[in-house]
Design an enzyme around this catalytic site. Sequence first.
Site, short mmCIF file in Angstrom:
data_model
loop_
_atom_site.label_atom_id
_atom_site.label_comp_id
_atom_site.label_asym_id
_atom_site.label_seq_id
_atom_site.Cartn_x
_atom_site.Cartn_y
_atom_site.Cartn_z
N ASP A 8 -3.06 -1.28 10.48
CA ASP A 8 -2.98 -1.27 9.02
C ASP A 8 -3.60 -2.51 8.37
O ASP A 8 -3.79 -2.53 7.15
CB ASP A 8 -1.52 -1.19 8.56
CG ASP A 8 -1.02 0.24 8.44
OD1 ASP A 8 -1.82 1.17 8.68
OD2 ASP A 8 0.17 0.42 8.11
N LYS B 83 0.85 -1.19 0.00
CA LYS B 83 0.00 0.00 0.00
C LYS B 83 0.88 1.24 0.00
O LYS B 83 2.03 1.22 0.44
CB LYS B 83 -0.95 0.02 1.20
CG LYS B 83 -0.28 -0.02 2.58
CD LYS B 83 0.20 1.32 3.12
CE LYS B 83 0.77 1.19 4.53
NZ LYS B 83 1.48 2.42 4.97
#
EC number: 2.7.1.148
Length: 278
Positions: free
Chosen positions: A135, A10
């Site tokens: 996350d 990401k």
Amino acid sequence: MSQAFPAPAKLNLFLHVVGRRDDGYHLLQSVFRLIDRADTVHLELRDDGRIVREGALPGVSEDQDLTVRAARLLQPYARPGAGVGIRLDKRLPMGGGLGGGSSDAATVLLALNRLWEVDLPRQRLQALALRLGADVPVFVFGQTAFAEGVGELLQPIGAPVAWYVVLTPPVHVPTAAIFAAPELTRNTPALKIAPFSAGMGHNDLEPVVVGRYPEVGRHLQWLGQFGEARMTGSGACVFASFATEDAARSVLQALPDTMQGFVARGLDKHPLYDFVPE
């Protein structure tokens, strides 16, 4: 027989620290974008109820390994005797801000949710993911996301087609130390969600990291010649966005021998998005 599943990286297209909770967790706003650079998670089903890590990560015990913890977290929902062997092929740097460990854990949850025929819906799988780290839920969410809270409040957001040049400075940045830094500002005004634009926001952690790790600043400065360069997460990786693959690759070709990086395409959805019933 072992099956292979991608665990994409990401990028935080911006990351604002807007406050701090009484328990010490930081309140954030960010846009998460998945990219097509990935680790590979190999899973081999077992029927002896054991979760076995095959191959060790340097400095990571089995009990600390997020992939093992993810499998253990999902196992009570599976049939008796369900087990798995887990092996990782790492392409994403550790301590780079690309979410590699979190993504590996999410891929284990997504894949075993199907392979073990658990079939938890996405929101329940995200709640499990949050127990592994702030996350991890965004990878289960599986779309470009506007994130709030500690990173767990997620809304889908549109983002333009983009190719990213990502540079990987040769430093390992400890996330906890950056968030604990006395020089970190924690009062960026909160944004309202709006159509995303490439120049939106900034990364509040970037000045802290650059002050402590000059190599990150050197990479930002070089990449900034070609576009708006930013750090992802708590670093150390930095990136810039380009409209075409050709434009991104021409920048990568100009990279000095003293730096390393790669080109990646932005993803609209996680490769395993459809593994989860809605």
